[in-house]
Enzyme design. Sequence first.
Site, short mmCIF file in Angstrom:
data_model
loop_
_atom_site.label_atom_id
_atom_site.label_comp_id
_atom_site.label_asym_id
_atom_site.label_seq_id
_atom_site.Cartn_x
_atom_site.Cartn_y
_atom_site.Cartn_z
N GLU A 47 0.83 -1.21 0.00
CA GLU A 47 0.00 0.00 0.00
C GLU A 47 0.86 1.26 0.00
OE1 GLU A 47 -3.24 0.39 -0.38
OE2 GLU A 47 -3.67 -1.74 -0.42
N ASN A 51 1.10 3.92 -3.05
CA ASN A 51 0.80 5.34 -2.84
C ASN A 51 1.91 6.23 -3.39
OD1 ASN A 51 -1.67 4.96 -1.62
ND2 ASN A 51 -0.97 5.47 0.44
N ARG A 106 -9.56 4.76 -7.33
CA ARG A 106 -8.84 4.31 -6.15
C ARG A 106 -9.83 4.20 -4.99
NH1 ARG A 106 -4.81 1.91 -7.76
NH2 ARG A 106 -4.01 2.00 -5.66
#
Length: 143
Positions: A47, A51, A106
């Site tokens: 994650e 990002n 997203r």
Amino acid sequence: MYDNKIKIEFESKSQNEGFARVAIAAFVSQLDPTIEEITDVKTAVSEAVTNSIIHGYENKKDGIVVIEAMLSGNDITIIISDNGKGIKDVSQAREPLFTSRPDLERSGMGFTVMETFMDSLQVESQEGRGTRVVLKKKFDSVS
């Protein structure tokens, strides 16, 4: 003080997210984690790296993502940093379902996922200067 440390740098290409997961999994394996513990760490790292690539560098291939990981006893600290565009409002970005890229569909759950799978999450960011995510986890399975 730490028992062991690594530092990895790679280009902000989406295919390197898998490399980051495997590299951290291999490093943390020194602590003899359970499958669940290693999956938690891999998910959180995934994650954070995603990002950096998607939001920090907006999928531009010329950025660098840096991962540092330190083992101390049965604790790991993982720092994922970039020199991308930064986060305007960290508090807002940490809210579940918030996304700065709705055009990419997203989910806005990245920071929530990281908080769920790690013992602590710290996010430092400055617009135009990048973001630094610090993940920490204590492992119970160390013999």
